[in-house]
Design a protein around this motif. Structure first.
Motif, PDB file in Angstrom:
ATOM      1  N   GLN A 132      14.656   3.210   4.591  1.00 23.21           N
ATOM      2  CA  GLN A 132      14.460   1.774   4.400  1.00 23.21           C
ATOM      3  C   GLN A 132      14.697   1.041   5.707  1.00 23.21           C
ATOM      4  O   GLN A 132      15.576   1.407   6.482  1.00 23.21           O
ATOM      5  N   SER A 133      13.882  -0.005   5.923  1.00 20.09           N
ATOM      6  CA  SER A 133      14.042  -0.814   7.134  1.00 20.09           C
ATOM      7  C   SER A 133      15.109  -1.883   6.895  1.00 20.09           C
ATOM      8  O   SER A 133      15.608  -2.054   5.784  1.00 20.09           O
ATOM      9  N   ALA A 488       4.000   4.750   3.074  1.00 21.84           N
ATOM     10  CA  ALA A 488       4.683   3.516   3.468  1.00 21.84           C
ATOM     11  C   ALA A 488       4.359   2.404   2.487  1.00 21.84           C
ATOM     12  O   ALA A 488       3.245   2.312   1.975  1.00 21.84           O
ATOM     13  N   THR A 489       5.337   1.537   2.240  1.00 21.41           N
ATOM     14  CA  THR A 489       5.114   0.381   1.371  1.00 21.41           C
ATOM     15  C   THR A 489       6.090  -0.728   1.763  1.00 21.41           C
ATOM     16  O   THR A 489       7.030  -0.513   2.536  1.00 21.41           O
ATOM     17  N   PHE A 497      10.628  -2.658   4.359  1.00 19.08           N
ATOM     18  CA  PHE A 497       9.629  -1.598   4.385  1.00 19.08           C
ATOM     19  C   PHE A 497      10.307  -0.294   4.000  1.00 19.08           C
ATOM     20  O   PHE A 497      11.481  -0.063   4.330  1.00 19.08           O
ATOM     21  N   VAL A 498       9.539   0.583   3.307  1.00 19.78           N
ATOM     22  CA  VAL A 498      10.090   1.861   2.873  1.00 19.78           C
ATOM     23  C   VAL A 498       9.124   2.978   3.257  1.00 19.78           C
ATOM     24  O   VAL A 498       7.912   2.864   3.037  1.00 19.78           O
ATOM     25  N   LEU A 499       9.644   4.036   3.853  1.00 18.33           N
ATOM     26  CA  LEU A 499       8.888   5.252   4.142  1.00 18.33           C
ATOM     27  C   LEU A 499       9.423   6.363   3.245  1.00 18.33           C
ATOM     28  O   LEU A 499      10.636   6.573   3.166  1.00 18.33           O
TER      29      LEU A 499
END
Length: 853
Positions: A132-133, A488-489, A497-499
């Motif tokens: 998570q960003s 990614a979303t 942002f989540v990878l």
């Protein structure tokens, strides 16, 4: 039917010499009789070629059906394959146990240990690594540029309007109407979306450069349209928008083929374009439509006067609506209502809403009043405090949400309105996925964008993006990059942002390998002044944390392996660990989707939650495949038998072109159907094939299948010895056998137990010497039938077979006979021409002598 002797081969010989003009002789008829021997040979040769072609088609019909049969039922890649024992296996697995555990288990496949295996528990599911960003949200919320009511706004009279083209027929009726729309935007060939600006930016004057840019955008719209002026004459090749002398006009590039502008001179779009209708002479009829040349010559007013309207902010915003989307709920909200406008004019002593003067403080107070009114409408739409309007006098109009996890987004069909209030379509209090990176990146972060040359590097994979890429574009490129191995979303609720790694299991890393990737998808370390912490080489450092006793990047949750406990009976329990939630248990493929089961005080699994399995064959599905096999097999056998046993009828020969000319299509079709029969009668290859097919049932019994077993599962030999070896299938008996003893059925079809070679293998082995898709199975030969006639299933054989070579030789013979016929005709024509010439001379001399007498 027509007689061959009536065939004419000369054509119009009157063009090739004198045809009995002096002698009165029917020269063409005589020559036809004199060359009849050669024409007869040509026709006979053509008949033989036609018969050989039909024979070739008959061979191919059989060989193609053989290949289709083996492809369908003897190929492991076919869904109807009956060669694989798995087709008859107990593939329908039933999971047994308490609902609290069995609902988390599914199974496929087959295992000899099916009755012994049980799942005692699922301790842990496999999971993906997730990164998570830090939060990417707008600290000021969704902010507009509307900061007071002293601004004037420009609106376009042209945007959204239609310009119509068409033709007028001789009756004056409009035909072939074409419509060009002055759209708000377009997407170019590179997928980039462009907004078309019909008005100047707020507070700025319209310039010639603005006009030229508008003309260029409209020409792109024209090119992108499907409008044509006549067949293949694209509108973009025939006309062009031009901005010059402060006017937007249309230039004609080439003939518009009668198409004219059909809008009336006083229509809104024509007024906006500055068109003034020229005077019509007294008594003259007003022309239908406006030609492009006439239009261009009569654009009079300035574009800024005719196409752009300027309003005060109060007038402009009254009645305008924005579409608010709050957590998925969309509602149209009016910015200023007519009643509110009247109340505000009264409160601030405004007599003319189009032109008024207020102090700076009054402008701020007026905006605050508008904000308050707008807040009441939003409260009514979504509930008190759900969507909040910033009512601070010193700040522009902006929107936030009462709940930090909620999202508010604004959209509008009017690009002009959005531009005037200073927001993008789809703008959000968090991240506008349709927007660009500059909506939430600081100047320092945008500098990193520039220094990274528009590249992201994730898990060592380079993803190219550019300054025009939207957030959606960036996410899409990451998701389609197989080397990056992540999805990614952006999560609205958290603003992060989540990878997520594509593969589950322990050991999956998600590395951010350049500064831009770290800024977007990581939690970066910052110093007290809010600047990024970098190493000596300028690499941004990610924040660290201790998790499960390990130092790791903050915001990362590492994936785990799935863990299950499997009992094989007799006290043997095996605890397994896999990177996915699927386990292969000696042929039984088990997938788990939830945790269940408990251990006792000694750490042993308690069997009360255990899941067990039973299996049975998919009787209905197998029966349909087997039924289809016998239908196709018997159809092929019937075809082979028919070809071998049907005698040809010599009274039906191939038709010549002249004979066909005297018959209708139905008669020709019926005649040729009879003429094609018996093409392979007595053929040695087909006789051998028929004999081999009739031995299939015997070969199956010689391979170990007993007559009683075959009868028990519903297979028997036809009692009609003349049908060529068809097999009889009893569906009811077959289903009963599959229910009671699927292994016996499998052995008979695929081989196994006492059966050395199954029915499908025997059928394949029987047909392979005659036709096969794979020459390696048949001594580098595609089979006798294909060697004779070729097959469309193997295109390389179409011009490499015995019949093709024969047809080629026969065509050469016909070519030589045609050359001989031509020579004969030319010789006889020359002789007759000479004779006609002599007779004509003699007649002339006779006439002269008679005149002397």
């Amino acid at each position: 039917m027509a007689s061959i002797s009536s065939t004419s081969s000369l054509g119009n010989t009157a063009l090739r010499g004198f045809g009995g003009m002096a002698s009165g002789i029917d020269r063409d008829s005589i020559i036809e009789q004199m060359t009849l021997g050669t024409t007869t040979k040509i026709n006979n040769q053509k008949k033989k070629m036609q018969q050989l072609t039909w024979k070739q088609e008959a061979y191919r019909g059989v060989s193609d059906k053989i290949i289709d049969l083996t492809d369908k039922f003897a190929s492991y890649s076919s869904s109807s394959n009956l060669k694989d024992p798995m087709a008859f296996a107990k593939s329908l697995i039933t999971v047994h146990g308490k609902d609290t555990s069995s609902k988390f288990v599914t199974a496929t496949g087959s295992s000899q240990l099916m009755n012994n295996i049980s799942i005692l528990g699922v301790e842990q599911l496999a999971s993906s690594t997730v990164r998570q960003s830090s939060q990417h949200i707008r600290k000021e919320g969704l902010a507009t540029e509307l900061d007071d009511l002293g601004t004037t706004y420009s609106s376009s009279k042209l945007e959204g309007a239609n310009l119509n083209f068409g033709m007028y027929n001789t009756d004056g009726k409009l035909v072939n109407q074409k419509t060009f729309t002055f759209a708000s935007s377009y997407t170019d060939d590179n997928g980039k979306k462009h907004t078309i600006h019909y008005t100047p930016e707020n507070g700025k004057a319209w310039t010639a450069e603005d006009g030229r840019k508008l003309a260029a955008d409209l020409n792109y719209l024209l090119k992108d349209s499907e409008i044509e002026f006549g067949e293949g004459n694209k509108a973009s090749d025939a006309i062009q928008f031009v901005y010059e002398n402060d006017q937007l006009t249309i230039k004609q590039l080439k003939d518009t083929q009668g198409f004219k502008i059909t809008n009336s001179a006083d229509s809104d779009v024509m007024k906006a374009l500055g068109y003034e209708e020229p005077p019509v002479a007294e008594g003259a009829e007003k022309p239908k439509g406006i030609s492009i040349a006439t239009f261009a010559d009569n654009v009079k007013g300035k574009f800024t006067d005719t196409a752009i309207h300027t309003d005060s902010a109060l007038d402009y915003l009254t009645g305008k609506k924005l579409t608010f989307n709050y957590n998925g709920s969309k509602k149209d909200i009016e910015l200023i209502t007519a009643d509110e406008k009247a109340e505000l004019m009264k409160k601030y002593n405004i007599t003319d809403s189009s032109s008024f003067s207020l102090t700076d403080q009054q402008k701020k107070e007026l905006l605050t009043d508008i904000k308050t009114n707008l807040q009441s409408r939003l409260d009514k739409a979504y509930g008190n405090g759900a969507v909040k309007v910033n009512t601070d006098d010193d700040k522009p109009l902006s929107f936030t949400t009462g709940d930090a996890t909620s999202t508010v987004t604004i959209t509008s069909n009017s690009a002009e309105l959005l531009k005037n209030i200073g927001i993008e379509n789809g703008d959000s209090n968090k991240v506008n996925l349709s927007g660009k990176l500059d909506q939430f990146l600081s100047e320092d972060e945008l500098k990193e964008w520039s220094e990274n040359d528009g590249k992201l590097v994730i898990n060592g994979a380079t993803i190219d993006i550019n300054a025009n890429s939207s957030i959606n574009d960036i996410l899409s490129k990451i998701n389609s990059n197989t080397e990056a191995g992540v999805k990614a979303t952006y999560v609205d609720a958290t603003g992060k942002f989540v990878l997520v790694s594509n593969e589950t299991g322990a050991g999956r890393e998600i590395t951010l390998d350049n500064n831009l990737a770290k800024i977007l998808f990581g939690e970066c370390e910052k110093n007290e002044s809010g600047k990024y912490v970098t190493d000596a080489e300028g690499n941004i450092q990610l924040e660290q944390e201790v998790k499960d006793g390990k130092q790791q990047d903050k915001g990362v949750t590492y994936g785990e392996n799935a863990k299950i406990a499997v009992s094989y009976g007799n006290g043997l329990t095996v605890e397994m660990e896999r990177s996915s939630n699927s386990f292969n248990l000696e042929g039984l493929n088990v997938t788990v989707s939830g945790k269940f089961g408990e251990k006792d005080a000694d750490g042993k699994w308690i069997s009360s939650e255990a899941v067990t399995f039973t299996a049975k064959a998919d009787v209905d599905a197998v029966t349909e495949k087997v039924k289809s096999f016998f239908e196709d097999f018997n159809a092929l056998v019937t075809e082979i038998n028919g070809q071998v046993t049907t005698r040809p009828d010599d009274s039906y020969q191939p038709l010549t072109d002249e004979q066909k000319a005297e018959m209708d299509e139905t008669s020709i079709e019926n005649w040729e159907k009879k003429a094609k029969q018996g093409m392979l009668y007595g053929d040695s290859a087909m006789r051998d094939l028929s004999t081999d097919v009739q031995a299939i049932f015997t070969k199956l019994m010689e391979s170990g299948a007993s007559y009683d077993d075959l009868k028990e599962i519903g297979i028997s030999y036809s009692e009609d010895y003349l049908d060529g070896g068809t097999l009889v299938f009893d569906e009811a008996k077959f289903k009963a056998a599959m229910e009671s003893d699927p292994d016996k059925v499998s052995n008979i079809f695929t081989g196994g137990g006492n059966v050395k070679k199954g029915l499908v293998n025997i059928v394949e082995d029987t047909f392979t010497p005659y036709a096969t898709r794979y020459s390696s199975k048949n001594g580098n030969s595609y089979g006798r039938l294909i060697e004779i006639a070729g097959s469309s299933k193997k295109p390389t054989t179409l011009m490499s077979n015995e019949i093709y070579n024969q047809l080629k030789e026969m065509q050469n013979t016909i070519d030589k006979l045609n050359e001989r016929l031509q020579t004969e005709q030319d010789r006889y024509i020359s002789q007759f021409t000479t004779m006609e010439t002599l007779i004509n001379q003699m007649n002339t001399q006779s006439s002269y002598l008679s005149q002397l007498g």
